[in-house]
Design an enzyme around this catalytic site. Structure first.
Site, PDB file in Angstrom:
ATOM      1  N   HIS A  98     -12.891  12.478   0.164  1.00  0.00           N
ATOM      2  CA  HIS A  98     -11.428  12.522   0.318  1.00  0.00           C
ATOM      3  C   HIS A  98     -10.895  13.772  -0.398  1.00  0.00           C
ATOM      4  CE1 HIS A  98      -7.180  11.624  -0.171  1.00  0.00           C
ATOM      5  NE2 HIS A  98      -7.316  10.861   0.903  1.00  0.00           N
ATOM      6  N   GLU A 170      -8.621  15.354   7.871  1.00  0.00           N
ATOM      7  CA  GLU A 170      -7.357  15.283   7.135  1.00  0.00           C
ATOM      8  C   GLU A 170      -7.030  16.655   6.569  1.00  0.00           C
ATOM      9  OE1 GLU A 170      -6.465  11.142   5.561  1.00  0.00           O
ATOM     10  OE2 GLU A 170      -8.079  11.855   4.292  1.00  0.00           O
ATOM     11  N   GLY A 176      -0.110  12.991   1.878  1.00  0.00           N
ATOM     12  CA  GLY A 176       0.670  12.531   0.741  1.00  0.00           C
ATOM     13  C   GLY A 176       2.136  12.914   0.820  1.00  0.00           C
ATOM     14  N   SER A 216      -0.145  11.863   6.555  1.00  0.00           N
ATOM     15  CA  SER A 216       1.248  11.546   6.899  1.00  0.00           C
ATOM     16  C   SER A 216       1.391  10.878   8.270  1.00  0.00           C
ATOM     17  CB  SER A 216       2.127  12.799   6.821  1.00  0.00           C
ATOM     18  OG  SER A 216       2.159  13.290   5.496  1.00  0.00           O
TER      19      SER A 216
HETATM   20  P1  PGA Z   1      -0.941   9.631   3.691  1.00  0.00           P
HETATM   21  O1  PGA Z   1      -2.402   9.686   3.044  1.00  0.00           O
HETATM   22  O2  PGA Z   1      -1.049   8.899   5.008  1.00  0.00           O
HETATM   23  O3  PGA Z   1      -0.124   8.914   2.685  1.00  0.00           O
HETATM   24  O4  PGA Z   1      -0.508  11.070   3.897  1.00  0.00           O
HETATM   25  C1  PGA Z   1      -3.505   9.989   3.851  1.00  0.00           C
HETATM   26  C2  PGA Z   1      -4.737  10.111   3.015  1.00  0.00           C
HETATM   27  O5  PGA Z   1      -4.675  10.517   1.849  1.00  0.00           O
HETATM   28  O6  PGA Z   1      -5.833   9.808   3.505  1.00  0.00           O
END
Ligand code: PGA
Length: 257
Positions: A98, A170, A176, A216
């Protein structure tokens, strides 16, 4: 082979064991899971036993995931968790690489490769997260970054383990509260690179590895990502941290395909 639809959330450093168990129990009671669909939740380590306890016996309908694992079977690695420890809790899946692990804990691709192989060797499913930073993107090397993470992360993986592998794309800049959501036009070219990169590594069966999009995602945009040719599911943070939010985002993604 048609690829399954895969959807899930990572709670990051949130929730007590009781909170995670309540979430899992309510989700299992409310959600309908069609054929060829896999759902998962990834609570913190300290919640795994509590979630496992209220889940029906394995095979779990909703996979239970861990947020990380160490590559060594045991030893002097204070603070770490082994694949055997996860296996003893009937964990189904482990998230590796991650963006927060790479950024704050300096995890490298060669280390992630060791973790991927240890997890697969223990029969755990792996969700390997890849994604370029804003800086890498600004220099036009987003694709190279993601391919490097993929090629090193999956180096030496045995063909019989391919069915256990899932990739989460991602983009770091999209994750975030401070993130800018990516557009489907940003995502599809990189997802296609991951698809062809997986075929280069493993031949035709590499093309069956599910690719999830994350960063997001919420009910308003989920379907725009799952409509893409090379996106097979979603990996969601904040929007899926309530049971209703999980189900709404999952349904929007599922119907958007
Ligand atoms: P988010 O997080 O959907 O809150 O942007 C995604 C992630 O960190 O995998």
């Amino acid at each position: 082979m048609a690829r399954p639809f895969v959807f899930g959330t990572n709670f990051k450093m949130n929730q007590t064991p009781a909170e995670s168990a309540a979430f899992y129990r309510q989700l299992a009671a409310k959600v309908e899971i069609p054929a060829e669909t896999h759902l998962f939740v990834i609570p913190p380590f300290t919640s795994l036993a509590a979630v496992e306890e209220i889940a029906s016996p394995p095979p779990h309908q909703i996979w239970i995931g861990a947020q990380n694992v160490h590559w060594a079977p045991d030893g002097a690695y204070t603070g770490e968790i082994s694949v055997g420890m996860l296996g003893a809790l009937d964990v189904d899946l482990v998230l590796l690489g991650h963006a927060e692990r790479r950024r704050y804990f300096h995890e490298t691709d060669p280390e992630l490769n060791l973790k991927v192989r240890a997890a697969l060797g223990a029969g755990l499913r792996v969700l390997l997260a890849v994604g370029e930073t804003a800086e890498e993107r600004s220099f036009g090397v987003g694709g190279e970054t993601v391919l490097r993470q993929l090629r090193i992360g999956l180096h030496g993986v045995q063909p019989e383990h391919l069915r256990l592998i899932h990739i989460a794309y991602e983009p770091v800049w999209s994750i975030g509260a401070g993130g800018t959501p990516a557009s489907p036009e940003d995502v599809e070219p990189i997802a296609k690179l991951i698809r062809t990169g997986s075929r280069d590594l493993f031949g035709e069966p590499g093309g069956d590895i599910p690719i999830l999009y994350g960063g997001s995602v919420d009910p308003s945009n989920a379907g725009t990502f799952t409509a893409l040719a090379n996106i097979d599911g979603l990996f969601v943070g904040r929007a899926a941290w309530t049971v209703d939010g999980f189900i709404a985002t999952y349904q929007a993604g599922y119907t958007g395909r």
